[in-house]
Design a protein around this motif. Structure first.
Motif, PDB file in Angstrom:
ATOM      1  N   PHE A  54      99.999   5.030  15.884  1.00 46.49           N
ATOM      2  CA  PHE A  54     101.126   4.561  16.686  1.00 46.49           C
ATOM      3  C   PHE A  54     101.435   5.449  17.887  1.00 46.49           C
ATOM      4  CE2 PHE A  54     101.832   2.992  12.353  1.00 46.49           C
ATOM      5  CZ  PHE A  54     101.831   1.635  12.606  1.00 46.49           C
ATOM      6  N   ASP A  55     100.921   6.670  17.914  1.00 50.65           N
ATOM      7  CA  ASP A  55     101.247   7.566  19.027  1.00 50.65           C
ATOM      8  C   ASP A  55     100.090   7.761  20.010  1.00 50.65           C
ATOM      9  OD1 ASP A  55      99.848   9.003  17.084  1.00 50.65           O
ATOM     10  OD2 ASP A  55     100.893  10.882  17.480  1.00 50.65           O
TER      11      ASP A  55
ATOM     12  N   PRO B  57     108.103   4.497  17.621  1.00 49.52           N
ATOM     13  CA  PRO B  57     109.128   3.736  16.892  1.00 49.52           C
ATOM     14  C   PRO B  57     109.007   2.220  17.082  1.00 49.52           C
ATOM     15  CG  PRO B  57     110.136   5.611  17.982  1.00 49.52           C
ATOM     16  CD  PRO B  57     108.714   5.542  18.459  1.00 49.52           C
ATOM     17  N   GLU B  58     108.816   1.783  18.307  1.00 49.99           N
ATOM     18  CA  GLU B  58     108.713   0.342  18.558  1.00 49.99           C
ATOM     19  C   GLU B  58     107.434  -0.231  17.940  1.00 49.99           C
ATOM     20  OE1 GLU B  58     108.626  -2.868  22.239  1.00 49.99           O
ATOM     21  OE2 GLU B  58     109.080  -0.776  22.653  1.00 49.99           O
ATOM     22  N   ARG B  59     106.346   0.506  18.027  1.00 48.30           N
ATOM     23  CA  ARG B  59     105.080   0.037  17.456  1.00 48.30           C
ATOM     24  C   ARG B  59     105.170  -0.062  15.932  1.00 48.30           C
ATOM     25  NH1 ARG B  59     100.670   3.496  21.057  1.00 48.30           N
ATOM     26  NH2 ARG B  59     100.871   2.229  22.955  1.00 48.30           N
ATOM     27  N   ILE B  60     105.781   0.913  15.306  1.00 46.72           N
ATOM     28  CA  ILE B  60     105.941   0.879  13.846  1.00 46.72           C
ATOM     29  C   ILE B  60     106.830  -0.299  13.458  1.00 46.72           C
ATOM     30  CG2 ILE B  60     106.914   2.097  11.860  1.00 46.72           C
ATOM     31  CD1 ILE B  60     106.053   4.734  13.273  1.00 46.72           C
ATOM     32  N   HIS B  61     107.914  -0.481  14.175  1.00 46.82           N
ATOM     33  CA  HIS B  61     108.831  -1.589  13.896  1.00 46.82           C
ATOM     34  C   HIS B  61     108.134  -2.936  14.072  1.00 46.82           C
ATOM     35  CE1 HIS B  61     112.049  -4.514  14.769  1.00 46.82           C
ATOM     36  NE2 HIS B  61     112.705  -3.835  13.831  1.00 46.82           N
ATOM     37  N   ASP B  62     107.301  -3.063  15.094  1.00 46.53           N
ATOM     38  CA  ASP B  62     106.581  -4.311  15.329  1.00 46.53           C
ATOM     39  C   ASP B  62     105.607  -4.622  14.187  1.00 46.53           C
ATOM     40  OD1 ASP B  62     107.942  -4.674  17.691  1.00 46.53           O
ATOM     41  OD2 ASP B  62     106.264  -4.021  18.975  1.00 46.53           O
ATOM     42  N   MET B  63     105.026  -3.577  13.596  1.00 48.09           N
ATOM     43  CA  MET B  63     104.110  -3.780  12.477  1.00 48.09           C
ATOM     44  C   MET B  63     104.856  -4.210  11.224  1.00 48.09           C
ATOM     45  SD  MET B  63     101.752  -1.100  10.334  1.00 48.09           S
ATOM     46  CE  MET B  63     103.211  -0.319   9.678  1.00 48.09           C
ATOM     47  N   ASN B  64     105.962  -3.508  10.921  1.00 46.37           N
ATOM     48  CA  ASN B  64     106.727  -3.791   9.705  1.00 46.37           C
ATOM     49  C   ASN B  64     108.148  -3.278   9.913  1.00 46.37           C
ATOM     50  OD1 ASN B  64     107.885  -3.971   7.189  1.00 46.37           O
ATOM     51  ND2 ASN B  64     106.281  -2.849   6.117  1.00 46.37           N
ATOM     52  N   SER B  65     109.073  -4.184  10.122  1.00 47.46           N
ATOM     53  CA  SER B  65     110.453  -3.783  10.419  1.00 47.46           C
ATOM     54  C   SER B  65     111.183  -3.203   9.217  1.00 47.46           C
ATOM     55  CB  SER B  65     111.243  -4.966  10.978  1.00 47.46           C
ATOM     56  OG  SER B  65     111.304  -5.999  10.016  1.00 47.46           O
TER      57      SER B  65
END
Length: 155
Positions: free
Chosen positions: A92-93, A132-140
């Motif tokens: 994600f980073d 943070p946004e990428r992780i949330h997009d994968m699984n909120s």
């Protein structure tokens, strides 16, 4: 020590429906030994134990350097219902990893049974503006764990 861990793990998985025949039990034993011995290697070389799959993590440990993330991961890895990714993935980073896609990310996760929790640890996600946004997009609803180390008081 590894033999004791493998024995305990096989005992626990055997009570949850792991194969009981001698041939199948030996194959399971071989698979489990591979799982325990390849902690620092890429997971693609592993034999898939029967009834397992690679899943995206349920939990990600993030944090700062020297903040106890590795210690926490190693303590959690002792539990038989927890499996951990072998290395820091930096999915994600790091843009060069993120563009490889979610299937590439999943391929880096360990094989796990349905009742096990998969955990990944990459402290770099804590300081990354896009993580943070990428992780949330994968699984909120993914759980993020941030170990906190006490700061000694100066006197």
């Amino acid at each position: 020590m590894a033999f004791l861990l493998v024995s305990a793990y096989l005992f626990l998985t055997h009570t949850h429906g792991a194969p009981a025949e001698n041939g199948a039990l030996m194959e399971t034993l071989k698979s489990q030994v591979i799982l325990f011995s390849n902690k620092s290697e890429h997971y693609s070389s592993q034999v898939r134990p029967p009834g397992t799959s690679r899943r995206i993590p349920h939990t990600i440990i993030i944090g700062v350097r020297k903040g106890g993330t590795r210690a926490l991961l190693e303590m959690l890895d002792v539990h038989p219902n927890i499996v951990v990714a072998a290395t820091e993935v930096h999915f994600f980073d790091w843009d060069e990893n993120y563009v490889k896609g979610i299937d590439w990310y999943r391929s880096l996760m360990p094989f796990s049974y349905e009742n096990q929790i998969t955990i990944e640890k990459t402290p770099g996600y804590f300081t990354s503006p896009q993580a943070p946004e990428r992780i949330h997009d994968m699984n909120s609803s993914i759980k993020l764990v941030i170990p906190a180390r006490p700061i000694p008081l100066v006197q």
